[in-house]
Design a protein around this motif. Structure first.
Motif, PDB file in Angstrom:
ATOM      1  N   VAL A  24      15.222  -7.192   3.232  1.00  0.00           N
ATOM      2  CA  VAL A  24      16.131  -6.111   3.918  1.00  0.00           C
ATOM      3  C   VAL A  24      15.306  -4.585   3.518  1.00  0.00           C
ATOM      4  O   VAL A  24      15.113  -3.584   3.464  1.00  0.00           O
ATOM      5  N   ASN A  25      14.275  -4.802   2.365  1.00  0.00           N
ATOM      6  CA  ASN A  25      12.542  -4.321   1.681  1.00  0.00           C
ATOM      7  C   ASN A  25      11.941  -3.875   3.126  1.00  0.00           C
ATOM      8  O   ASN A  25      10.306  -3.055   3.066  1.00  0.00           O
ATOM      9  N   ASN A  76       1.149  -1.051  -0.041  1.00  0.00           N
ATOM     10  CA  ASN A  76      -0.230  -0.398   0.280  1.00  0.00           C
ATOM     11  C   ASN A  76       0.334   1.389   0.077  1.00  0.00           C
ATOM     12  O   ASN A  76       0.109   2.156   0.162  1.00  0.00           O
ATOM     13  N   LYS A  77       1.718   1.024  -0.204  1.00  0.00           N
ATOM     14  CA  LYS A  77       3.075   2.507  -0.364  1.00  0.00           C
ATOM     15  C   LYS A  77       3.595   2.331  -1.431  1.00  0.00           C
ATOM     16  O   LYS A  77       4.242   1.733  -2.090  1.00  0.00           O
ATOM     17  N   ASP A  78       3.144   3.808  -1.516  1.00  0.00           N
ATOM     18  CA  ASP A  78       3.835   4.268  -3.329  1.00  0.00           C
ATOM     19  C   ASP A  78       4.872   4.043  -3.189  1.00  0.00           C
ATOM     20  O   ASP A  78       5.339   3.832  -4.784  1.00  0.00           O
ATOM     21  N   LYS A  79       6.212   4.414  -2.541  1.00  0.00           N
ATOM     22  CA  LYS A  79       7.322   4.522  -2.515  1.00  0.00           C
ATOM     23  C   LYS A  79       7.882   3.853  -3.176  1.00  0.00           C
ATOM     24  O   LYS A  79       9.584   3.842  -3.031  1.00  0.00           O
ATOM     25  N   VAL A  80       7.100   2.751  -3.127  1.00  0.00           N
ATOM     26  CA  VAL A  80       8.090   1.089  -2.833  1.00  0.00           C
ATOM     27  C   VAL A  80       8.494   0.549  -4.193  1.00  0.00           C
ATOM     28  O   VAL A  80       7.889   1.126  -4.701  1.00  0.00           O
ATOM     29  N   ASP A  81       9.842  -0.022  -4.591  1.00  0.00           N
ATOM     30  CA  ASP A  81      10.155  -0.496  -6.049  1.00  0.00           C
ATOM     31  C   ASP A  81       8.566  -1.213  -6.578  1.00  0.00           C
ATOM     32  O   ASP A  81       7.891  -2.282  -6.438  1.00  0.00           O
ATOM     33  N   PRO A  82       8.000  -0.945  -7.742  1.00  0.00           N
ATOM     34  CA  PRO A  82       7.883  -1.951  -7.678  1.00  0.00           C
ATOM     35  C   PRO A  82       7.776  -3.252  -8.036  1.00  0.00           C
ATOM     36  O   PRO A  82       7.101  -4.292  -8.998  1.00  0.00           O
TER      37      PRO A  82
END
Length: 353
Positions: free
Chosen positions: A180-181, A110-116
Motif C-alpha cells: 500500500v506504500n 528518491n523521495k524524502d517523505k517516505v518513512d525510512p
C-alpha cells in the motif's frame, strides 16, 4: 484427451467394470493389471481442446467422489489442459508484478517523505525478484509483520471470548503492508490487493501441476485476467510512455495451448491441401521440364515465357488445359534442323533476300 485411474479391487469397486459413461462420445476401457489387485480404468474422447476438457472434468469429479478411498489418479488431461491454459496468464502476472515493483522502488527511494523503515524494507525485499520464491515475496508485500505481532499480543492480553470482540480488537490495530506504500497500487490494483491470498493459492496449483476442476479453472482465469489488466494500468502510471507502445497480443497469452492447437490444425489442413495437389503439381513440373528442353515456338505460336507466366503457380492453376499447348513433337525436327543448320530461321520467318 483421457482420464486414467488405478482403482483397488474390492467388493465396493467391482461395479466399475460395468460402468458406462453418460455420453457415447466417451470411450471407456477397464482392465486388470497383471500381478496386481487393481483395475486400470481409462476414459477417452477424440479431441484435445477446451470442449473436451469441460466434457471430462465432471466425469473425473464423479469418479473421485465415488471411489475416493480406493482410487489413484494416473492422468487427468482435462486438468492438464486447464493448467496449460492458465500458465501464460500467470507468467504475465509475475512479469508485470516484478516490473511495477522495480519501477516503484526506483521512485520511492528518491523521495524524502517516505518513512525510512519503508525504504529499508524496500531495499531488503525488492531485489533479485526473479530468484525469489513466490510465497516469501507475497508475504513481504501484503502482510505486516509488526501488525501480526501486535494483534497476537493484544488478543492474548485482552482474552476476548466472542467473535465480535476479536474483530474489534483487530480493527483497532494499524496495518501497513509494503504494497500500500507503492504509489497508486491500492487504487489501481484493488483485485490484487483484496485477493492476494487466493491468487497465491491458484498460482501454486498451476505451477505445481495440481489437478483442478472446471470451476476452479474459470475462477482463476477470470481473476488473473482482471489482475493483469490492473497491473498494466499501474505500469502505465509509472511509465507513461507505455501508452504509446504496441500492446502485447493478449489472444496468445489468453491461451497458449489453444494457440498451439490451432496452429497444429492449420498445419494439418495445409498438409492435406498440398497432398491433394501433388498430381497436378507433378504434371506441371513434367510439362514444364519438357517445354524447357525445346526453347522455340510451338505449333500454336505460344512462347515459353508466356506459358511460364500463365502457369507460374501450379497450386492455383485449376484448369490445366494450357499444358498440352507445349507439345514436344513439333520441336524434334526443329532441334535437328537447328543442329544441322545453325543459321536457319524460326518457323514463319522469311529468309533474307
Amino acid at each position: 484427451m483421457l482420464l486414467q485411474y488405478l482403482i483397488k479391487k474390492n467388493d465396493t469397486t467391482s461395479k466399475i467394470t460395468g460402468f458406462k459413461p453418460e455420453s457415447d462420445s466417451i470411450k471407456m476401457n477397464c482392465e486388470e493389471l497383471k500381478d496386481s489387485d487393481t483395475y486400470l480404468v481409462t476414459f477417452t474422447v477424440d479431441s484435445n481442446d477446451i470442449k473436451a476438457a469441460r466434457f471430462l472434468a465432471p466425469l473425473n469429479d464423479s469418479i473421485i467422489e465415488e471411489y475416493k478411498d480406493n482410487c489413484t489418479i494416473l492422468e487427468n488431461q482435462a486438468a492438464a489442459y486447464f493448467n496449460k491454459t492458465l500458465f501464460p496468464l500467470i507468467n504475465d502476472f509475475e512479469r508485470l508484478l516484478r516490473k511495477v515493483l522495480y519501477t516503484a522502488k526506483s521512485t520511492l527511494l528518491n523521495k524524502d517523505k517516505v518513512d525510512p523503515k519503508i525504504k529499508e524494507k524496500i531495499e531488503k525485499n525488492i531485489v533479485e525478484l526473479e530468484k525469489m520464491e513466490f510465497g516469501p515475496l507475497f508475504d513481504s508485500l501484503f502482510t505486516d509483520e509488526n501488525f501480526n505481532k501486535t494483534v497476537k499480543a493484544v488478543v492474548g492480553k485482552a482474552n476476548p471470548s466472542t467473535k465480535k470482540q476479536f474483530i474489534e480488537l483487530i480493527e483497532q490495530q494499524t496495518e501497513n503492508p509494503l504494497w500500500v506504500n507503492f504509489p497508486s497500487a491500492k487504487e489501481l490494483c484493488p483485485t490484487l490487493t483484496e485477493n492476494f491470498n487466493s491468487i497465491r493459492l491458484m498460482r501454486n496449483d498451476v505451477m505445481h501441476a495440481h489437478n483442478i476442476d472446471a470451476k476452479a479453472f474459470y475462477r482463476a482465469k477470470k481473476l488473473f485476467i482482471e489482475v493483469n489488466e490492473e497491473l498494466r494500468e499501474l505500469e502505465k502510471a509509472y511509465i507513461p510512455s507505455m501508452n504509446k507502445l504496441v500492446p502485447q497480443d493478449e489472444d496468445w497469452t489468453d491461451s497458449m495451448s489453444a494457440s498451439l492447437f490451432e496452429m497444429s490444425r492449420r498445419l494439418q489442413e495445409n498438409s492435406i491441401f498440398i497432398k491433394s495437389h501433388i498430381p497436378a503439381y507433378n504434371t506441371y513440373l513434367n510439362t514444364l521440364n519438357n517445354g524447357l528442353n525445346y526453347p522455340f515456338y510451338n505449333v500454336n505460336n505460344v512462347s515459353m515465357l508466356d506459358f511460364m507466366t500463365r502457369t507460374a503457380d501450379p497450386l492455383v492453376v485449376r484448369d490445366l488445359s494450357i499444358m498440352p499447348e507445349i507439345s514436344p513433337n513439333p520441336y524434334d525436327n526443329l532441334i535437328i534442323e537447328k543442329m544441322k543448320n545453325p543459321e536457319s530461321k524460326k518457323p514463319g520467318e522469311k529468309k533474307d533476300e
